[in-house]
Motif scaffolding. Structure first.
Motif, PDB file in Angstrom:
ATOM      1  N   ILE A   1       7.937   0.032 -14.870  1.00 46.22           N
ATOM      2  CA  ILE A   1       9.616   0.512 -14.535  1.00 46.22           C
ATOM      3  C   ILE A   1       9.772  -0.022 -16.279  1.00 46.22           C
ATOM      4  CG2 ILE A   1      11.500  -0.964 -14.383  1.00 46.22           C
ATOM      5  CD1 ILE A   1      10.354  -0.763 -11.023  1.00 46.22           C
ATOM      6  N   THR A   2      11.120   0.753 -17.190  1.00 38.96           N
ATOM      7  CA  THR A   2      10.957   0.466 -18.428  1.00 38.96           C
ATOM      8  C   THR A   2      12.232   0.705 -18.421  1.00 38.96           C
ATOM      9  OG1 THR A   2       9.645   2.306 -19.469  1.00 38.96           O
ATOM     10  CG2 THR A   2       8.530   0.777 -19.117  1.00 38.96           C
ATOM     11  N   PRO A   3      12.145   0.324 -19.506  1.00 40.60           N
ATOM     12  CA  PRO A   3      14.830   0.468 -20.194  1.00 40.60           C
ATOM     13  C   PRO A   3      14.776   1.763 -20.141  1.00 40.60           C
ATOM     14  CG  PRO A   3      13.587  -1.710 -21.246  1.00 40.60           C
ATOM     15  CD  PRO A   3      12.176  -1.032 -20.635  1.00 40.60           C
ATOM     16  N   ASP A   4      13.977   2.464 -20.472  1.00 39.70           N
ATOM     17  CA  ASP A   4      14.223   3.636 -21.124  1.00 39.70           C
ATOM     18  C   ASP A   4      14.193   4.718 -20.099  1.00 39.70           C
ATOM     19  OD1 ASP A   4      11.542   3.143 -21.239  1.00 39.70           O
ATOM     20  OD2 ASP A   4      11.433   4.649 -23.210  1.00 39.70           O
ATOM     21  N   ARG A   5      13.435   4.269 -18.769  1.00 38.16           N
ATOM     22  CA  ARG A   5      12.855   5.045 -18.003  1.00 38.16           C
ATOM     23  C   ARG A   5      12.943   4.605 -16.452  1.00 38.16           C
ATOM     24  NH1 ARG A   5       8.627   5.588 -14.996  1.00 38.16           N
ATOM     25  NH2 ARG A   5       7.265   6.694 -14.703  1.00 38.16           N
ATOM     26  N   PRO A   6      14.453   5.109 -15.820  1.00 35.63           N
ATOM     27  CA  PRO A   6      15.111   4.429 -14.479  1.00 35.63           C
ATOM     28  C   PRO A   6      14.353   5.142 -13.663  1.00 35.63           C
ATOM     29  CG  PRO A   6      16.520   5.890 -15.380  1.00 35.63           C
ATOM     30  CD  PRO A   6      15.682   6.174 -16.712  1.00 35.63           C
ATOM     31  N   VAL A   7      13.491   4.659 -13.005  1.00 35.30           N
ATOM     32  CA  VAL A   7      12.819   4.691 -11.267  1.00 35.30           C
ATOM     33  C   VAL A   7      13.384   4.447 -10.117  1.00 35.30           C
ATOM     34  CG1 VAL A   7      10.665   5.736 -12.759  1.00 35.30           C
ATOM     35  CG2 VAL A   7      10.544   3.045 -11.494  1.00 35.30           C
ATOM     36  N   THR A   8      12.798   4.481  -9.190  1.00 35.21           N
ATOM     37  CA  THR A   8      13.214   4.167  -7.521  1.00 35.21           C
ATOM     38  C   THR A   8      11.671   4.359  -7.002  1.00 35.21           C
ATOM     39  OG1 THR A   8      15.455   5.423  -7.942  1.00 35.21           O
ATOM     40  CG2 THR A   8      14.789   4.871  -5.723  1.00 35.21           C
ATOM     41  N   VAL A   9      12.043   3.210  -6.499  1.00 37.03           N
ATOM     42  CA  VAL A   9      10.570   2.424  -5.633  1.00 37.03           C
ATOM     43  C   VAL A   9      11.159   2.132  -4.526  1.00 37.03           C
ATOM     44  CG1 VAL A   9       8.585   1.316  -5.802  1.00 37.03           C
ATOM     45  CG2 VAL A   9       9.798   1.572  -7.905  1.00 37.03           C
ATOM     46  N   GLY A  10      10.303   3.005  -2.980  1.00 32.43           N
ATOM     47  CA  GLY A  10      10.958   2.237  -1.979  1.00 32.43           C
ATOM     48  C   GLY A  10      12.034   2.969  -1.740  1.00 32.43           C
ATOM     49  N   PRO A  11      12.432   3.780  -1.207  1.00 28.06           N
ATOM     50  CA  PRO A  11      13.781   4.838  -1.043  1.00 28.06           C
ATOM     51  C   PRO A  11      13.240   4.881   0.499  1.00 28.06           C
ATOM     52  CG  PRO A  11      12.256   6.401  -2.533  1.00 28.06           C
ATOM     53  CD  PRO A  11      11.858   4.893  -2.581  1.00 28.06           C
ATOM     54  N   PRO A  12      14.253   5.276   1.049  1.00 27.53           N
ATOM     55  CA  PRO A  12      14.234   5.885   2.332  1.00 27.53           C
ATOM     56  C   PRO A  12      13.578   7.303   2.379  1.00 27.53           C
ATOM     57  CG  PRO A  12      16.299   4.985   2.719  1.00 27.53           C
ATOM     58  CD  PRO A  12      16.227   4.568   1.080  1.00 27.53           C
TER      59      PRO A  12
ATOM     60  N   GLN B   1      -1.268  11.246   1.965  1.00 26.77           N
ATOM     61  CA  GLN B   1      -1.000  11.299   0.457  1.00 26.77           C
ATOM     62  C   GLN B   1      -2.175   9.626   0.497  1.00 26.77           C
ATOM     63  OE1 GLN B   1       1.970  11.638  -2.610  1.00 26.77           O
ATOM     64  NE2 GLN B   1       1.862  13.472  -1.867  1.00 26.77           N
ATOM     65  N   ALA B   2      -1.604   8.568   1.132  1.00 24.90           N
ATOM     66  CA  ALA B   2      -2.166   7.064   1.161  1.00 24.90           C
ATOM     67  C   ALA B   2      -3.847   7.703   1.623  1.00 24.90           C
ATOM     68  CB  ALA B   2      -1.420   6.881   1.622  1.00 24.90           C
ATOM     69  N   HIS B   3      -3.737   8.400   2.897  1.00 23.82           N
ATOM     70  CA  HIS B   3      -4.952   8.579   3.409  1.00 23.82           C
ATOM     71  C   HIS B   3      -5.765   8.971   2.821  1.00 23.82           C
ATOM     72  CE1 HIS B   3      -7.363   9.272   6.440  1.00 23.82           C
ATOM     73  NE2 HIS B   3      -8.037   9.865   6.450  1.00 23.82           N
ATOM     74  N   LEU B   4      -5.416  10.044   1.769  1.00 24.43           N
ATOM     75  CA  LEU B   4      -6.065  10.530   0.653  1.00 24.43           C
ATOM     76  C   LEU B   4      -6.895   9.484  -0.045  1.00 24.43           C
ATOM     77  CD1 LEU B   4      -4.963  14.069   0.908  1.00 24.43           C
ATOM     78  CD2 LEU B   4      -7.283  13.547   2.488  1.00 24.43           C
ATOM     79  N   ALA B   5      -6.180   9.220  -0.188  1.00 22.41           N
ATOM     80  CA  ALA B   5      -6.081   8.551  -1.666  1.00 22.41           C
ATOM     81  C   ALA B   5      -6.949   7.181  -1.479  1.00 22.41           C
ATOM     82  CB  ALA B   5      -5.122   7.745  -2.336  1.00 22.41           C
ATOM     83  N   SER B   6      -7.171   6.559   0.189  1.00 25.83           N
ATOM     84  CA  SER B   6      -8.145   5.704   0.547  1.00 25.83           C
ATOM     85  C   SER B   6      -9.611   6.362   0.519  1.00 25.83           C
ATOM     86  CB  SER B   6      -7.802   5.445   2.101  1.00 25.83           C
ATOM     87  OG  SER B   6      -8.704   4.281   2.575  1.00 25.83           O
ATOM     88  N   ARG B   7      -9.503   7.744   1.558  1.00 32.85           N
ATOM     89  CA  ARG B   7     -10.879   8.092   1.063  1.00 32.85           C
ATOM     90  C   ARG B   7     -11.729   8.566  -0.060  1.00 32.85           C
ATOM     91  NH1 ARG B   7     -12.587   7.001   5.819  1.00 32.85           N
ATOM     92  NH2 ARG B   7     -14.126   9.397   5.276  1.00 32.85           N
ATOM     93  N   ASN B   8     -10.318   8.561  -1.066  1.00 35.20           N
ATOM     94  CA  ASN B   8     -10.928   9.266  -2.753  1.00 35.20           C
ATOM     95  C   ASN B   8     -12.034   7.638  -2.829  1.00 35.20           C
ATOM     96  OD1 ASN B   8      -9.953  11.327  -2.558  1.00 35.20           O
ATOM     97  ND2 ASN B   8      -7.755  10.376  -4.098  1.00 35.20           N
ATOM     98  N   ALA B   9     -11.487   6.590  -2.459  1.00 31.63           N
ATOM     99  CA  ALA B   9     -12.148   5.202  -2.916  1.00 31.63           C
ATOM    100  C   ALA B   9     -13.583   5.116  -2.873  1.00 31.63           C
ATOM    101  CB  ALA B   9     -11.020   4.457  -1.999  1.00 31.63           C
TER     102      ALA B   9
ATOM    103  N   TYR C   1       8.165  11.622   5.076  1.00 32.25           N
ATOM    104  CA  TYR C   1       7.276  10.064   5.466  1.00 32.25           C
ATOM    105  C   TYR C   1       5.812  10.158   6.226  1.00 32.25           C
ATOM    106  CZ  TYR C   1       5.379   6.335   7.595  1.00 32.25           C
ATOM    107  OH  TYR C   1       5.289   4.547   8.131  1.00 32.25           O
ATOM    108  N   THR C   2       5.612  11.766   6.424  1.00 34.04           N
ATOM    109  CA  THR C   2       4.203  11.822   7.139  1.00 34.04           C
ATOM    110  C   THR C   2       3.110  12.422   5.061  1.00 34.04           C
ATOM    111  OG1 THR C   2       5.355  13.161   8.755  1.00 34.04           O
ATOM    112  CG2 THR C   2       2.968  13.857   7.682  1.00 34.04           C
TER     113      THR C   2
ATOM    114  N   SER D   1       0.677  -1.384  -0.033  1.00 34.74           N
ATOM    115  CA  SER D   1       0.093   0.417   0.071  1.00 34.74           C
ATOM    116  C   SER D   1       1.099   1.298  -0.177  1.00 34.74           C
ATOM    117  CB  SER D   1      -1.265  -0.387   0.829  1.00 34.74           C
ATOM    118  OG  SER D   1      -0.291   0.261   2.106  1.00 34.74           O
ATOM    119  N   GLY D   2       1.754   1.142   0.879  1.00 36.16           N
ATOM    120  CA  GLY D   2       2.790   2.352   0.799  1.00 36.16           C
ATOM    121  C   GLY D   2       3.344   2.645  -0.683  1.00 36.16           C
TER     122      GLY D   2
END
Lengths: 389, 301
Positions: free
Chosen positions: A200-211, A222-230, A216-217, A96-97
């Motif tokens: 994630i595609t070969p031509d577009r590097p992304v970082t997922v789940g970094p510190p 945002q995740a809380h608002l997204a859940s409310r949007n649901a 953090y807040t 979910s994060g």
């Protein structure tokens, strides 16, 4: 479209089959096994042409692989139960994060120790703060329909959260019920091809789940608002669903609530039993109705308040236990009603742990006790359903 | 692919830029920088929680390739999922590469690693072995050598040895999964990169274990990272070999190993290891070296 007799496990498998996921990582656990066995059989018979079916060595790895595949942009389905869900617990928060629209069926079963194979709701209610959207089905048709709706909610750009579709073990998972299987064409109309928001595609590097540091807040907000949007998204989805499939679902299921003074709040399969008991009690003149919680997260507080605006006394029937506290849903309901203009009396009943059957007689007994509580003005918390069985 | 013959053949391509927050003399980060030279831009790194998790720190990253950090015990199965997802989406030319520490590999993530290997998923698993839980401040793992002091195996009156366990023979364990596996050292970059190239060409799982020479934990002057990485090989503490189709090949053969003492003396973690501890460590090294020589060019597992 066809009408067939299938179990809850098969209904979940059908839901998955119809949305054509690209990846299904699996690990067997009673009472979920039939769901993944069905998918495995369909795979070898050629009924899941675009789907990779994989066996993992644990549920933790099931969810880890689901995260890996969803992070690169694949549509993912899986199913689990009980101890398996508990083993996933750590990675549920990561899914979910990372805002990954994974859909998973959980076939609820009480937690060890001691061992039980039968259903109660502690397994998934333990995950209620994990950031997943959580549905709870009453019957096998709703299992299938919730999986279709689950993908629409999960993949909506305003939401992008994983969805857990819960059903009661044995009572639904191993019981045949007539279920309408929608056609692929209708499902495609309801749900166009998956267009992942993040890949994630070969031509577009992304970082997922970094510190992160202070951000953090912001991520959690945002995740809380997204859940409310649901909640809003879900309403539109239910409109679309009705147009295409002719079946209507609401965020909460209201049964004979308009003039009900006594209201039973239930979840899952016992709601069907309770509804039958209510029909009989209505014949006897008891003004009783039912509210079934079918969306647990996001919490539809306002909708619940509105549905309970005429209630005088409420029995929250919890098929779970938080030892040292009581039922898990009782305080959620009380908190919700605290903000309502109508403040009915609320009693709590803890029932059906480890699959203990809930009969119509038991539901009537609870209703009688609730009427007594209303008359005396004293709510109760009853945790031992042995005394009336 | 042409084999790399000397360091002059190592590609200049640099996908690991400056600005990372690793310690001075950090071996694992050097290893990743080197590895990316042959892995290239079409790579997604799957990282388990550990020292290298701090390479990207939002909103910055020193890496020019994709990176997924999931948790500590599940890098291998996260990689398996990413592999299936990329294949399904038509990106079969992407390399899926795990970069995980020894705690995440030998200990908590072993089940996840074993299942991914036995299913021969097309994943390159690089374990940067700094012989400890490094990021949490140097605690003992099952990769920690006999006689090493760590924060959870301190020397004291009741135990002057430090870690009394003999580390897991990971290459042998991975060998029985019938996958390509190899050891590597930063002091032998040509050997390391050729092994990576070999792994890249496999249509299946490969396991490469790089000695993750760690100045901070092992307690040595950061300028000696390469010197210590070389001594580890010369003393037989970290022999370079590979197991391919269950057959063993020693990649660096020596007529005579240097005494382990030469390697131990440079590192604080072995300071005050009593002479009988050094003797025991030397005998363990001799035994392993004899075994490798006996099975060289033969079926090993």
């Amino acid at each position: 479209m066809k009408h067939i007799l299938i179990t809850g496990n098969e209904a979940a498998a059908w839901g998955a089959r119809l949305v054509e996921p690209q990846f299904i990582p699996t690990f067997p656990i009673t009472p979920q096994t039939e769901c993944i066995e069905t998918l495995a059989r369909w795979k070898v018979e050629g009924d899941l042409p675009g789907t990779d079916f994989e066996r993992m060595e644990s549920e933790h790895s099931v969810m880890s692989a689901a995260i890996g595949a969803a992070a690169v942009g694949a549509r993912v389905f899986t199913a689990t139960s009980s101890q398996g869900l508990m083993l996933m617990h750590e990675v549920l928060y990561i899914a979910s994060g990372m805002r990954l629209p994974i859909v998973m069926a959980n076939i609820s079963r009480g937690l060890s120790a001691p061992v039980t194979l039968w259903s109660d709701h502690n397994d998934f209610l333990d995950q209620r703060d994990s950031g997943w959207i959580m549905f709870h089905a009453e019957n096998n048709q709703e299992v299938l329909d919730m999986i279709l709706q689950g993908y629409r909610v999960a993949e909506d750009p305003k939401v992008l959260l994983p969805v857990m579709v819960n059903m009661d073990g044995y009572v639904l998972s191993f019981t045949d019920e007539p279920v309408i299987i929608p056609s692929y064409e209708d499902v495609k109309q309801f749900m166009p091809a998956y267009d992942p928001q993040h890949t994630i595609t070969p031509d577009r590097p992304v970082t997922v789940g970094p510190p992160v540091m202070d951000e953090y807040t912001d991520y959690k907000a945002q995740a809380h608002l997204a859940s409310r949007n649901a909640l809003t998204v879900l309403k539109d989805i239910q409109d679309d669903f009705e147009k295409i499939f002719g079946r209507r679902y609401h965020t909460v299921d209201e049964f004979m609530l308009d003039d009900a003074e006594l209201v039973l709040i239930t979840q899952g399969s016992m709601s069907t039993t309770a509804k039958a008991a209510i029909l009989e009690m209505r014949e006897e003149g008891v003004k009783v109705g039912l509210l079934r919680l079918r969306v647990i997260r996001p919490w539809p507080g306002e909708i619940i308040c509105k549905a309970l605006q005429n209630a005088k006394a409420i029995a929250v029937i919890d098929r779970n236990i938080a030892p040292g506290k009581g039922g898990i849903m009782l305080p959620e309901i009380v908190e919700t009603l605290y903000h309502s203009n109508n403040r009915p009396l609320v009693s709590g009943f803890i029932v059906g742990l480890g699959g203990k059957p809930q009969t119509e007689a038991r539901i009537k007994e609870i209703t009688r006790k609730l009427a007594d509580d209303l008359a005396s003005g004293r709510p109760r918390i009853e945790w031992n359903d042995l005394e009336v069985s | 692919m042409q084999p790399i013959k000397s360091i002059k053949d190592i590609p200049e391509l640099d996908l690991f830029t400056g600005g990372s927050s690793v310690c001075a003399g950090c071996g694992p980060s050097m290893g990743l920088k080197l590895a990316l030279k042959v892995l290239g831009p079409k790579t997604v790194i799957i990282n388990s929680a550990g020292c290298m998790t701090l390479l990207p720190l939002f909103p910055n990253t020193p890496l020019k390739v994709s990176w997924i950090h999931n948790a500590i015990e599940n890098a291998a199965t996260t990689a398996a999922g990413a592999r299936h997802g990329l294949d399904a989406l038509g990106f079969k030319d992407m390399n899926v590469v795990v970069y995980a520490g020894d705690g995440a590999t030998y200990d908590i993530g072993f089940a996840s690693l074993s299942s991914t290997a036995i299913k021969n998923e097309r994943v390159i698993y690089i374990c940067y072995n700094n012989q400890s839980y490094g990021n949490t401040g140097f605690q003992c793992t099952t990769a920690t050598p006999y006689g090493s002091e760590t924060k959870t195996t301190p020397r004291g009156k009741e135990n002057p040895i430090g870690n009394t366990n003999i580390h897991k023979d990971m290459l042998k364990l991975m060998g029985v999964h019938r996958v390509y596996c190899a050891t590597a050292s930063l002091a032998y970059p040509v050997d390391f990169l050729n092994k990576l190239n070999k792994a890249k060409e496999r249509n299946g799982f490969s396991y490469i274990e790089l000695l993750g020479t760690c100045a901070t934990g092992w307690n040595f002057d950061p300028r000696y990272t390469i010197k210590i990485s070389r001594l580890a090989v010369r003393c037989g503490m970290w022999p370079l070999y590979e197991i391919d189709d269950r057959k063993l090949s020693l990649n660096k053969e020596f007529k005579q190993l240097k005494p382990v003492d030469e390697y131990l003396q440079l590192q604080g973690r072995y300071k005050q290891l009593p002479p009988d501890g050094v003797t025991k460590l030397q005998s363990l090294v001799n035994e392993h070296w004899a075994q490798l020589n006996e099975f060289n060019a033969k079926r090993y597992v």
